[in-house]
Design a protein around this motif. Sequence first.
Motif, PDB file in Angstrom:
ATOM      1  N   LEU A   1       0.763  -1.152  -0.246  1.00 26.92           N
ATOM      2  CA  LEU A   1      -0.057   0.393  -0.093  1.00 26.92           C
ATOM      3  C   LEU A   1       0.663   1.207  -0.078  1.00 26.92           C
ATOM      4  N   LYS A   2       2.303   1.142   0.460  1.00 24.86           N
ATOM      5  CA  LYS A   2       2.980   2.052   0.039  1.00 24.86           C
ATOM      6  C   LYS A   2       2.473   3.589   0.947  1.00 24.86           C
ATOM      7  N   MET A   3       1.975   3.214   1.907  1.00 25.25           N
ATOM      8  CA  MET A   3       1.304   4.599   3.073  1.00 25.25           C
ATOM      9  C   MET A   3       2.629   5.149   4.338  1.00 25.25           C
ATOM     10  N   THR A   4       2.662   6.026   4.251  1.00 25.76           N
ATOM     11  CA  THR A   4       3.460   7.231   4.841  1.00 25.76           C
ATOM     12  C   THR A   4       2.795   7.884   5.779  1.00 25.76           C
ATOM     13  N   GLU A   5       1.691   7.517   6.669  1.00 21.88           N
ATOM     14  CA  GLU A   5       1.132   7.740   7.756  1.00 21.88           C
ATOM     15  C   GLU A   5      -0.221   7.155   7.788  1.00 21.88           C
ATOM     16  N   PRO A   6      -0.475   6.949   9.200  1.00 20.67           N
ATOM     17  CA  PRO A   6      -1.354   5.793   9.671  1.00 20.67           C
ATOM     18  C   PRO A   6      -2.366   6.467   8.753  1.00 20.67           C
ATOM     19  N   PRO A   7      -3.207   5.464   8.489  1.00 23.62           N
ATOM     20  CA  PRO A   7      -5.023   6.187   8.039  1.00 23.62           C
ATOM     21  C   PRO A   7      -6.007   6.266   9.174  1.00 23.62           C
ATOM     22  N   VAL A   8      -6.124   7.571   9.782  1.00 23.65           N
ATOM     23  CA  VAL A   8      -6.991   7.147  11.084  1.00 23.65           C
ATOM     24  C   VAL A   8      -7.872   7.591  10.668  1.00 23.65           C
ATOM     25  N   LEU A   9      -9.111   7.684  12.042  1.00 24.14           N
ATOM     26  CA  LEU A   9     -10.517   8.075  11.351  1.00 24.14           C
ATOM     27  C   LEU A   9     -10.499   9.343  12.101  1.00 24.14           C
ATOM     28  N   ALA A  10     -10.813  10.714  11.140  1.00 30.30           N
ATOM     29  CA  ALA A  10     -10.950  11.561  10.624  1.00 30.30           C
ATOM     30  C   ALA A  10     -11.559  12.068  12.193  1.00 30.30           C
ATOM     31  N   PRO A  11     -11.488  12.914  12.601  1.00 32.34           N
ATOM     32  CA  PRO A  11     -12.135  14.260  13.016  1.00 32.34           C
ATOM     33  C   PRO A  11     -13.752  14.123  13.156  1.00 32.34           C
ATOM     34  N   ARG A  12     -13.852  14.765  11.205  1.00 35.24           N
ATOM     35  CA  ARG A  12     -15.084  15.191  11.174  1.00 35.24           C
ATOM     36  C   ARG A  12     -15.652  13.297  10.868  1.00 35.24           C
ATOM     37  N   VAL A  13     -15.809  12.810  11.031  1.00 38.67           N
ATOM     38  CA  VAL A  13     -16.427  11.291  10.698  1.00 38.67           C
ATOM     39  C   VAL A  13     -16.514  11.031  12.423  1.00 38.67           C
ATOM     40  N   ARG A  14     -15.309  10.981  12.757  1.00 43.95           N
ATOM     41  CA  ARG A  14     -15.708  10.563  14.493  1.00 43.95           C
ATOM     42  C   ARG A  14     -17.117  12.002  14.866  1.00 43.95           C
ATOM     43  N   GLU A  15     -17.228  12.693  14.370  1.00 40.03           N
ATOM     44  CA  GLU A  15     -17.948  14.101  14.641  1.00 40.03           C
ATOM     45  C   GLU A  15     -19.399  13.692  14.949  1.00 40.03           C
ATOM     46  N   LEU A  16     -19.350  12.657  13.848  1.00 40.15           N
ATOM     47  CA  LEU A  16     -20.827  12.072  12.959  1.00 40.15           C
ATOM     48  C   LEU A  16     -21.829  11.842  14.591  1.00 40.15           C
ATOM     49  N   PRO A  17     -23.011  11.984  14.749  1.00 42.07           N
ATOM     50  CA  PRO A  17     -24.065  11.401  15.522  1.00 42.07           C
ATOM     51  C   PRO A  17     -23.968  10.094  15.061  1.00 42.07           C
ATOM     52  N   SER A  18     -23.557   9.860  14.278  1.00 42.54           N
ATOM     53  CA  SER A  18     -24.033   7.985  13.703  1.00 42.54           C
ATOM     54  C   SER A  18     -22.988   7.502  14.540  1.00 42.54           C
ATOM     55  N   VAL A  19     -22.212   7.909  14.028  1.00 47.12           N
ATOM     56  CA  VAL A  19     -20.210   7.336  14.653  1.00 47.12           C
ATOM     57  C   VAL A  19     -20.188   7.352  15.942  1.00 47.12           C
ATOM     58  N   ARG A  20     -20.810   8.605  16.780  1.00 50.33           N
ATOM     59  CA  ARG A  20     -20.007   9.059  18.364  1.00 50.33           C
ATOM     60  C   ARG A  20     -20.961   7.648  18.538  1.00 50.33           C
ATOM     61  N   ARG A  21     -22.396   6.990  18.381  1.00 51.35           N
ATOM     62  CA  ARG A  21     -23.421   6.639  18.948  1.00 51.35           C
ATOM     63  C   ARG A  21     -22.762   5.218  18.652  1.00 51.35           C
ATOM     64  N   THR A  22     -22.323   4.738  17.560  1.00 55.41           N
ATOM     65  CA  THR A  22     -21.454   3.615  17.920  1.00 55.41           C
ATOM     66  C   THR A  22     -20.604   3.611  18.251  1.00 55.41           C
ATOM     67  N   LEU A  23     -19.423   4.120  18.550  1.00 51.35           N
ATOM     68  CA  LEU A  23     -18.514   4.299  19.255  1.00 51.35           C
ATOM     69  C   LEU A  23     -18.450   4.294  20.626  1.00 51.35           C
ATOM     70  N   ALA A  24     -19.688   4.786  21.528  1.00 53.01           N
ATOM     71  CA  ALA A  24     -20.335   4.920  22.513  1.00 53.01           C
ATOM     72  C   ALA A  24     -20.734   3.664  23.005  1.00 53.01           C
ATOM     73  N   GLY A  25     -21.128   3.048  22.265  1.00 52.82           N
ATOM     74  CA  GLY A  25     -21.827   1.786  22.373  1.00 52.82           C
ATOM     75  C   GLY A  25     -21.070   0.617  22.668  1.00 52.82           C
ATOM     76  N   LEU A  26     -19.972   0.484  22.157  1.00 53.33           N
ATOM     77  CA  LEU A  26     -18.669  -0.541  22.159  1.00 53.33           C
ATOM     78  C   LEU A  26     -18.692  -1.293  23.468  1.00 53.33           C
TER      79      LEU A  26
END
Length: 618
Positions: free
Chosen positions: A263-288
């Motif tokens: 894949l020749k990645m030079t940086e970690p493919p992180v979960l972007a802050p704008r995605v983490r702030e989505l209500p559905s994503v926040r609920r999913t992560l909080a529900g783990l």
Amino acid sequence: MRETTASAVAPRLRAVQPPRSAASHREREVIAAFSEITTEAITTTRLEDLLGLLGKQLCHLLGVTRCSVYLRHEDDRFRGAAGYCEHEGDISAAVQTQEAGIRGDRFSREVIETAAPVLIDDVRRDPRPHRRTMEHWRVRAMLGVPLVFDGKVIGLIFVDNVEQEHVYTDEDVALAELFARLGALFLRQAMLNAHLKRKAAEVVRQKNMLAHLADVHQKLTNAVLDGASIQTVVTLLGELSAKPVVLYNEDFQVLAWSAPPGLKMTEPPVLAPRVRELPSVRRTLAGLSASCPSAVVPRTLAVGLGRRHLMCRLVIEGQPSGYVGIVEVGRSLEHRDSKLAEHGATVLSLQILSERRQAEAEGQAREDYLSDLLHNTRDAEQLVRRSPQFGIDLTRPHVLVRFSLGKADGHVSVSAGRRLVIQQLAAALGESDPAAVSLPGAVIALVPLARDAAVPESLRDTISGVREALSPVLNIHTAVISAVCRAPEDFPMAHKELREVEELARSFDWAGGVLTADELGLFRVVAASGRVKEAVHFAHGFIGPLRAEDDGTLLSTWRAFVRAEGKVQATATELGVHENTIRYRLGKIRKLVQRDPATLDCLLQARLAFQILDLAGW
């Protein structure tokens, strides 16, 4: 227009019997058709192929050119499954986009509800078919036949001639019904076979999954037993999943990551802050939780959301402690990825806990060693001999830095405060973590210097920067730098001096920043008597005549003159004025205070007075 249902077919068959030779001929055709269908039912691996052959054989028996087959699903909806056209061949893909029995399709509903064939001679004049569907397929006359098994319609077959009229006899309708009933038997058996094959495939898949997880368990366990680091474990997870893997702490800071080399990645493919702030994503992560340890976020891809991440919660000693993420790059996320992430999260949680315990044990041992060094409770030779195992080189000169702490914030423990001081000092000095010990109300750190060097002038600014950087989380009143320690015997004395300076600063309620032990000089001896009020009175009385007649110029000149140890040229250089200006101002000072500021006695008294006023905040 003529319509035929099963109730109308039987009387006509009895009234008009075809010649015996013709009936026998058609029976042989049915037998031949089902001979081929039987072979297909035994050898085919796809239900779609069998359905296509079933429809094709019915077309040949009735002398028409096109058919479509629909199957009943668990929700009782009839969806297209297969199709055949003499001119176009396999039309299953087109049929599979269709559904029978929908609103407006009374023709199909009648076949389903009566469980008998329904014939429409003239589609264009009959109101029952779904108009747009008939126009799309260019149907003129159509026969619908149910596939009935155990009294239940499990499928439908529709036959017609493309854009052509066709006359279906009563014998055709009866033959189609008979063919469909026999076909339903084969279809049901094929469906059971397909179900058994799916179950067998599922068993094989589960077996392979268990074998895979056993292999994962063995590799991860062996890696940990071999002393693998957290980064090594993350790299191994990346190799096992063939996808990028990212380890986060609770604040989504990347602790470790790995990606396949291709894949020749030079940086970690992180979960972007704008995605983490989505209500559905926040609920999913909080529900783990333990019952739901992993989930995919975001569930579906959309523009601007980047890649999907399989996130798995790390739990250490019952507390949420970060996440493991497997990133959907190159290959789609699979069910086994979730099992891999969950297993990896368990191993990483244990690994992190083990490293924490080890670090705490090492930190305690290091702190005990530093305490021995400060209190002179061990033999000097033994202290020198043991120092390398704690990352301390006593052959180098050191200074002690005492950070005086005010009332601690409730959320910062003593050990956490010490760790914050160590981390900030290491970053500011560009050194590995310095040794430090926690005392009531203070943290004392051991700062190495260059060999055979005095305290660098920049160290005071460095310590001041550390104090300011820690101010949002630690209430540091003062920071005091000791004299240089070159041998183990020097550290207890330096420690004692730091306590004295801190007590002196507290006596004057001083919280001005950074002090060095040697800059107070004689004032430490004078103040040791504990007569703080008298000292402040002396300082005010000493410079009082000057302050009453001055706008601040003479006082700043006198301070600079004291710092320059009574040298006019050095004072002029510091203030950026001519030497004669300094001499003129010194003359005015002499006249106001009625003593010569250049004499040794006056210089000592002035230095003492200025130190007292600085500590008192004047």
